[in-house]
Motif scaffolding. Structure first.
Motif, mmCIF file in Angstrom:
data_model
loop_
_atom_site.group_PDB
_atom_site.id
_atom_site.type_symbol
_atom_site.label_atom_id
_atom_site.label_comp_id
_atom_site.label_asym_id
_atom_site.label_seq_id
_atom_site.Cartn_x
_atom_site.Cartn_y
_atom_site.Cartn_z
ATOM 1 N N TYR A 174 0.821 -1.207 0.000
ATOM 2 C CA TYR A 174 0.000 0.000 0.000
ATOM 3 C C TYR A 174 0.854 1.256 0.000
ATOM 4 O O TYR A 174 0.520 2.250 -0.666
ATOM 5 C CB TYR A 174 -0.936 -0.026 1.218
ATOM 6 N N SER A 175 1.941 1.232 0.751
ATOM 7 C CA SER A 175 2.828 2.405 0.740
ATOM 8 C C SER A 175 3.532 2.553 -0.610
ATOM 9 O O SER A 175 3.753 3.675 -1.091
ATOM 10 C CB SER A 175 3.851 2.285 1.865
ATOM 11 N N ARG A 176 3.902 1.428 -1.204
ATOM 12 C CA ARG A 176 4.516 1.505 -2.540
ATOM 13 C C ARG A 176 3.518 1.999 -3.569
ATOM 14 O O ARG A 176 3.877 2.695 -4.519
ATOM 15 C CB ARG A 176 5.058 0.132 -2.941
ATOM 16 N N ALA A 177 2.250 1.676 -3.408
ATOM 17 C CA ALA A 177 1.232 2.191 -4.329
ATOM 18 C C ALA A 177 1.076 3.698 -4.184
ATOM 19 O O ALA A 177 0.862 4.419 -5.167
ATOM 20 C CB ALA A 177 -0.099 1.491 -4.074
ATOM 21 N N TRP A 199 -4.175 2.990 -2.733
ATOM 22 C CA TRP A 199 -3.708 3.855 -1.644
ATOM 23 C C TRP A 199 -4.888 4.485 -0.904
ATOM 24 O O TRP A 199 -4.870 4.589 0.338
ATOM 25 C CB TRP A 199 -2.819 4.954 -2.221
ATOM 26 N N THR A 200 -5.924 4.901 -1.615
ATOM 27 C CA THR A 200 -7.079 5.527 -0.961
ATOM 28 C C THR A 200 -7.815 4.534 -0.066
ATOM 29 O O THR A 200 -8.231 4.870 1.058
ATOM 30 C CB THR A 200 -8.032 6.090 -2.030
ATOM 31 N N VAL A 201 -7.984 3.303 -0.538
ATOM 32 C CA VAL A 201 -8.650 2.289 0.289
ATOM 33 C C VAL A 201 -7.845 1.998 1.544
ATOM 34 O O VAL A 201 -8.399 1.836 2.647
ATOM 35 C CB VAL A 201 -8.877 1.013 -0.553
ATOM 36 N N ALA A 233 -9.185 2.666 5.262
ATOM 37 C CA ALA A 233 -9.294 1.515 6.167
ATOM 38 C C ALA A 233 -8.574 1.762 7.481
ATOM 39 O O ALA A 233 -8.987 1.240 8.538
ATOM 40 C CB ALA A 233 -8.738 0.264 5.474
ATOM 41 N N LYS A 234 -7.517 2.547 7.460
ATOM 42 C CA LYS A 234 -6.781 2.879 8.684
ATOM 43 C C LYS A 234 -7.318 4.126 9.370
ATOM 44 O O LYS A 234 -6.699 4.631 10.323
ATOM 45 C CB LYS A 234 -5.303 3.064 8.363
ATOM 46 N N ALA A 235 -8.446 4.645 8.886
ATOM 47 C CA ALA A 235 -9.118 5.812 9.487
ATOM 48 C C ALA A 235 -8.251 7.054 9.455
ATOM 49 O O ALA A 235 -8.371 7.942 10.325
ATOM 50 C CB ALA A 235 -9.566 5.505 10.908
ATOM 51 N N GLU A 236 -7.412 7.184 8.495
ATOM 52 C CA GLU A 236 -6.594 8.387 8.317
ATOM 53 C C GLU A 236 -7.280 9.262 7.269
ATOM 54 O O GLU A 236 -6.886 9.342 6.111
ATOM 55 C CB GLU A 236 -5.173 8.010 7.906
ATOM 56 N N LEU A 258 -5.955 15.057 1.878
ATOM 57 C CA LEU A 258 -4.861 15.852 1.331
ATOM 58 C C LEU A 258 -4.149 15.121 0.189
ATOM 59 O O LEU A 258 -3.737 15.742 -0.800
ATOM 60 C CB LEU A 258 -3.855 16.197 2.444
ATOM 61 N N GLY A 259 -3.996 13.825 0.331
ATOM 62 C CA GLY A 259 -3.378 13.059 -0.743
ATOM 63 C C GLY A 259 -4.212 13.053 -2.018
ATOM 64 O O GLY A 259 -3.676 13.120 -3.131
ATOM 65 N N LEU A 260 -5.530 12.993 -1.847
ATOM 66 C CA LEU A 260 -6.394 13.045 -3.029
ATOM 67 C C LEU A 260 -6.316 14.397 -3.730
ATOM 68 O O LEU A 260 -6.327 14.460 -4.968
ATOM 69 C CB LEU A 260 -7.838 12.750 -2.618
#
Length: 279
Positions: A62-65, A123-125, A129-132, A138-140
């Protein structure tokens, strides 16, 4: 006396200026530079894909994505293909391989867009899922800005390819109502080589037509009554019918299959020479 020279009109076309010495040196290199830009972009896309799929001890998928998105929709992926197309098509004369350059650039944009959309979704999922929520929001926004730059370059390349190098396939003409389509039988009385209606070439031949299966000694087709080689019709002169009726002794027609009457009957007894006198 000579008239004064008239001032030049402001609408007159400016004279073409000769190419500068620098232009003469770099003009033959435009096609090579455009191909180099496309090759560099393809290599960067391949490296980003390897980094996305290769496992590492210090990072997750997920971090690599999240970081791989910028390899597929970043500055290099958005600018290099459109720059190559502009060098090949927007500077006179057009490069000899301009069509190939435009097609390769459009293909690179398509592959990069697919990988960027996939990494953005993964990455968005993971962030949600981690409630961040704040980090996801901001990433979007950041990725949406990069997608706008990426889409601008892709749209320019698509318009150039669509207008100059796209050949649409010819569409078949639709059938007209009332005209028979190939393979369907026609109505009786309509001409044409197809179908099974009377008076047409295809199908079984009618009486008197030439097409058909010829018999030895006959013309093509099945002969009808009265034609050469056929059965004679009853009542024609010179050709008596074997089934013609015969008249009987009382004028009535007899059957041809009835037994014939004897030609001569038995003789009647003769009267005596002298008869007794009548009383």
């Amino acid at each position: 006396m000579t008239s004064p020279a008239e001032p030049a009109s402001g609408d007159a076309a400016p004279a073409s200026h000769p190419a500068t010495p620098a232009r003469r040196l770099t003009d033959p290199l435009r096609e090579l530079i455009a191909l180099a830009l496309l090759g560099a972009n393809a290599v960067l896309l391949f490296v980003g894909l390897i980094r996305l799929l290769a496992p590492a001890d210090y990072s997750t998928f997920y971090s690599r994505a999240g970081s791989g998105f910028f390899s597929f929709a970043g500055l290099e992926a958005a600018v290099l293909p459109v720059l190559a197309v502009l060098l090949a098509t927007h500077v006179a004369p057009v490069a000899q391989r301009a069509k190939l350059i435009v097609q390769v650039a459009l293909g690179e944009y398509a592959v990069a867009a697919l990988l960027a959309a996939l990494t953005l979704l993964i990455w968005t999922v993971d962030r949600l899922a981690k409630a961040e929520v704040l980090d996801a929001f901001l990433g979007l926004l950041t990725r949406a800005a990069w997608l706008a730059i990426f889409a601008s370059g892709a749209f320019v390349v698509f318009r150039v390819w669509r207008a100059l190098y796209f050949t649409p396939k010819p569409k078949p003409a639709p059938g007209v109502y009332g005209q028979p389509q190939p393979g369907w039988p026609q109505q009786p009385g309509q001409g044409g080589p197809q179908g099974w209606g009377p008076g047409q070439q295809g199908g079984w031949p009618s009486a008197g037509q030439q097409p058909g299966f010829p018999v030895a000694g006959q013309q093509a087709g099945y002969p009808s009554a009265g034609q050469p080689g056929g059965f004679p019709a009853p009542g024609q002169p010179g050709q008596p019918s074997p089934f013609a009726g015969q008249s009987g002794p009382h004028g009535q027609p007899t059957s041809p299959f009835a037994p014939a009457a004897p030609a001569s009957g038995p003789p009647a007894p003769a009267p005596p020479g002298s008869a007794p006198p009548a009383s």
